[in-house]
Design a protein around this motif. Sequence first.
Motif, PDB file in Angstrom:
ATOM      1  N   TRP A  17     -34.593   7.241  -5.000  1.00 47.01           N
ATOM      2  CA  TRP A  17     -33.743   8.358  -5.233  1.00 47.01           C
ATOM      3  C   TRP A  17     -33.296   9.237  -3.886  1.00 47.01           C
ATOM      4  O   TRP A  17     -32.312   9.520  -3.585  1.00 47.01           O
TER       5      TRP A  17
ATOM      6  N   THR B  39     -39.856  20.650  -2.924  1.00 44.12           N
ATOM      7  CA  THR B  39     -39.691  21.032  -1.523  1.00 44.12           C
ATOM      8  C   THR B  39     -38.889  21.969  -1.172  1.00 44.12           C
ATOM      9  O   THR B  39     -37.407  21.462  -1.953  1.00 44.12           O
ATOM     10  N   SER B  40     -38.907  22.672  -0.562  1.00 44.10           N
ATOM     11  CA  SER B  40     -37.516  23.352  -0.625  1.00 44.10           C
ATOM     12  C   SER B  40     -37.338  24.198   0.934  1.00 44.10           C
ATOM     13  O   SER B  40     -38.418  24.046   2.107  1.00 44.10           O
TER      14      SER B  40
ATOM     15  N   GLU C  24     -22.679   9.046 -11.421  1.00 48.44           N
ATOM     16  CA  GLU C  24     -23.535   7.442 -11.538  1.00 48.44           C
ATOM     17  C   GLU C  24     -25.453   8.881 -11.000  1.00 48.44           C
ATOM     18  O   GLU C  24     -25.746   8.173 -11.765  1.00 48.44           O
TER      19      GLU C  24
ATOM     20  N   ALA D  60     -30.582  19.678 -11.848  1.00 42.80           N
ATOM     21  CA  ALA D  60     -29.693  20.018 -10.847  1.00 42.80           C
ATOM     22  C   ALA D  60     -30.358  19.536  -9.909  1.00 42.80           C
ATOM     23  O   ALA D  60     -30.677  19.031  -8.908  1.00 42.80           O
ATOM     24  N   ASP D  61     -31.382  20.472  -9.902  1.00 41.34           N
ATOM     25  CA  ASP D  61     -32.406  20.515  -8.658  1.00 41.34           C
ATOM     26  C   ASP D  61     -33.372  18.769  -8.248  1.00 41.34           C
ATOM     27  O   ASP D  61     -33.943  18.398  -7.660  1.00 41.34           O
TER      28      ASP D  61
ATOM     29  N   GLY E 104     -30.126  16.993  -7.053  1.00 44.03           N
ATOM     30  CA  GLY E 104     -29.495  17.626  -5.714  1.00 44.03           C
ATOM     31  C   GLY E 104     -28.433  17.476  -6.052  1.00 44.03           C
ATOM     32  O   GLY E 104     -27.214  17.513  -5.222  1.00 44.03           O
ATOM     33  N   MET E 105     -27.398  18.652  -7.031  1.00 45.09           N
ATOM     34  CA  MET E 105     -26.016  18.838  -7.094  1.00 45.09           C
ATOM     35  C   MET E 105     -26.535  20.447  -8.144  1.00 45.09           C
ATOM     36  O   MET E 105     -27.529  20.931  -7.683  1.00 45.09           O
TER      37      MET E 105
ATOM     38  N   ARG F 145     -33.068  26.804  -1.104  1.00 44.37           N
ATOM     39  CA  ARG F 145     -32.504  25.178  -1.103  1.00 44.37           C
ATOM     40  C   ARG F 145     -34.177  25.530  -1.559  1.00 44.37           C
ATOM     41  O   ARG F 145     -34.071  24.837  -0.887  1.00 44.37           O
ATOM     42  N   GLU F 146     -33.778  24.196  -2.853  1.00 47.17           N
ATOM     43  CA  GLU F 146     -35.294  23.141  -3.345  1.00 47.17           C
ATOM     44  C   GLU F 146     -34.449  21.705  -4.497  1.00 47.17           C
ATOM     45  O   GLU F 146     -33.223  21.958  -4.430  1.00 47.17           O
ATOM     46  N   GLN F 147     -35.853  20.921  -3.471  1.00 50.92           N
ATOM     47  CA  GLN F 147     -35.332  19.753  -4.075  1.00 50.92           C
ATOM     48  C   GLN F 147     -36.830  19.563  -4.845  1.00 50.92           C
ATOM     49  O   GLN F 147     -37.687  19.437  -3.902  1.00 50.92           O
ATOM     50  N   ILE F 148     -36.905  18.658  -5.966  1.00 53.09           N
ATOM     51  CA  ILE F 148     -37.591  18.177  -6.811  1.00 53.09           C
ATOM     52  C   ILE F 148     -38.169  16.835  -6.506  1.00 53.09           C
ATOM     53  O   ILE F 148     -36.830  16.126  -6.321  1.00 53.09           O
ATOM     54  N   VAL F 149     -38.614  16.153  -5.889  1.00 54.73           N
ATOM     55  CA  VAL F 149     -39.334  15.159  -5.235  1.00 54.73           C
ATOM     56  C   VAL F 149     -40.552  14.467  -6.558  1.00 54.73           C
ATOM     57  O   VAL F 149     -40.351  12.656  -6.106  1.00 54.73           O
ATOM     58  N   GLY F 150     -40.530  14.914  -7.392  1.00 57.61           N
ATOM     59  CA  GLY F 150     -41.875  14.129  -8.060  1.00 57.61           C
ATOM     60  C   GLY F 150     -41.252  14.929 -10.044  1.00 57.61           C
ATOM     61  O   GLY F 150     -41.822  17.205  -9.598  1.00 57.61           O
TER      62      GLY F 150
ATOM     63  N   LEU G 109     -29.916  10.171  -4.158  1.00 60.91           N
ATOM     64  CA  LEU G 109     -29.199  11.959  -3.402  1.00 60.91           C
ATOM     65  C   LEU G 109     -28.025  11.675  -2.069  1.00 60.91           C
ATOM     66  O   LEU G 109     -27.428  12.575  -1.915  1.00 60.91           O
TER      67      LEU G 109
END
Lengths: 230, 230
Positions: free
Chosen positions: B138, B63-64, B149, B187-188, B191-192, B69-74, B142
């Motif tokens: 997850w 999702t982005s 960690e 990173a995606d 969340g960093m 800005r993007e986040q890999i959710v799976g 996040l």
Amino acid sequence: MTSCATCIVRNSAICGALSNAELATLNKIGRRRTLEAGETLIWEGEESVLVANVIDGVLKVTTSLKDGREQIVGIACPSDFLGRPFGENAGQSVVALSDAKVCLFAREAFDGFAREHPDLQTTLLERILGELDLSRRWMLLLSRKTASERVATFILEMSQRLADHGCAAPGGSIDTLRLPFGRQQMADILGMTIETVSRQLTELKKRGVIRLPSRQAIEIVDRAALEALA
Amino acid sequence: MTSCATCIVRNSAICGALSNAELATLNKIGRRRTLEAGETLIWEGEESVLVANVIDGVLKVTTSLKDGREQIVGIACPSDFLGRPFGENAGQSVVALSDAKVCLFAREAFDGFAREHPDLQTTLLERILGELDLSRRWMLLLSRKTASERVATFILEMSQRLADHGCAAPGGSIDTLRLPFGRQQMADILGMTIETVSRQLTELKKRGVIRLPSRQAIEIVDRAALEALA
DNA sequence: CGTACACTTGAGACCATTCAAACTTGGTGG
DNA sequence: CCACCAAGTTTGAATGGTCTCAAGTGTACG
């Protein structure tokens, strides 16, 4: 004797997928229970023995680390489904935020019933898919949004939810939210500290975007500004 | 002519719930497709027209935000299910990380088929429930875990996944992971930023907890230390 | 009226990000 | 075989946003 026939969430909960005859069968394996605010219904990590429908009240679904850091991963309102069917372990805790009423089922009995009732499964599947979408969108918020974006998103999301199904407590128009939780819980939902939440809220108040008529109420003054921020 | 009978994920994908006769019917509404690395299968926000099973390769579900800005959710590996059945909109994008093969279905046709095959629905439900548990765990990472960690958790999680179903690429023992992605994707997922990931990895290397034999490989030297960190 | 609790506000520290530069790695062609 | 190049990765210094710790304010309730 409680009966599904008179249940207020009869049609909005997953039970809506069932005929009266089927419901009578389900009624036999279920029972009602009341919870006081703060009471825990399900413990994270324990064996998954219960599933439930929420009849009244608001509950939180949480995961946490051993040292106490906690994240609220879901809010359950009347007609929402709780628990982990088809699985051995409960991945999250469920705790009542207000006094609450739930309709409980032994997990194994529920699993068996579900397997025999495809329509119920479809309904459940649709719900869970919705939950998954929600939690994935929330992941984006937790990982990438700034504090002010988070708070703006939160207010809009809650407003949405109030509009959909009268979850977020009584006594408010669409633009006045009476929230069923305090700052600490907002912080646990948004993945921030209580102080940062407070600062962001006062900032929005100063800018005239919202008003804070009482401790647990938020009034949206300038919705467009909120949407721009989120 | 491709056939389900010879499909390598025949038993591990949701198709495992079906008899050969049922599978023949499903085969009629499905088709294979190959994807090149980087190709997008599903676009976030668009109408949900496709669902799929992964046959080969690795894909990311993201999702982005509008600003990038993007986040890999799976992460989807062979035998995993993709897409949003029973819903109008795709909530996430799906992009191939490596060259990939998928088994595609028109969403509506799949929905119809699923409604008539309760066993398939049960299997699908179990999968989706697992995904939900995963994504909720997850969320905790996040929102609440520190950079070190996160990286430690990530390495262990990937090691786990490799052990379960040979997702994380060939040519490694349990303790040498060949990952199908680079630093930006790590990173995606975490969340960093790419720089923070890199710094944490070199830190772990310095401490003798892991080794980095090549760009895309991580070797676990001291698993206990990783577990303590996560 | 007083006490407890939740919330707000402030100052300082810290961790992750940002921006920039140097370094690896793997592939290509001389 | 080596030079060269592009892309990805590592490293460094400075910034900044959020957290931490601490004190203050407000509100509900006995």
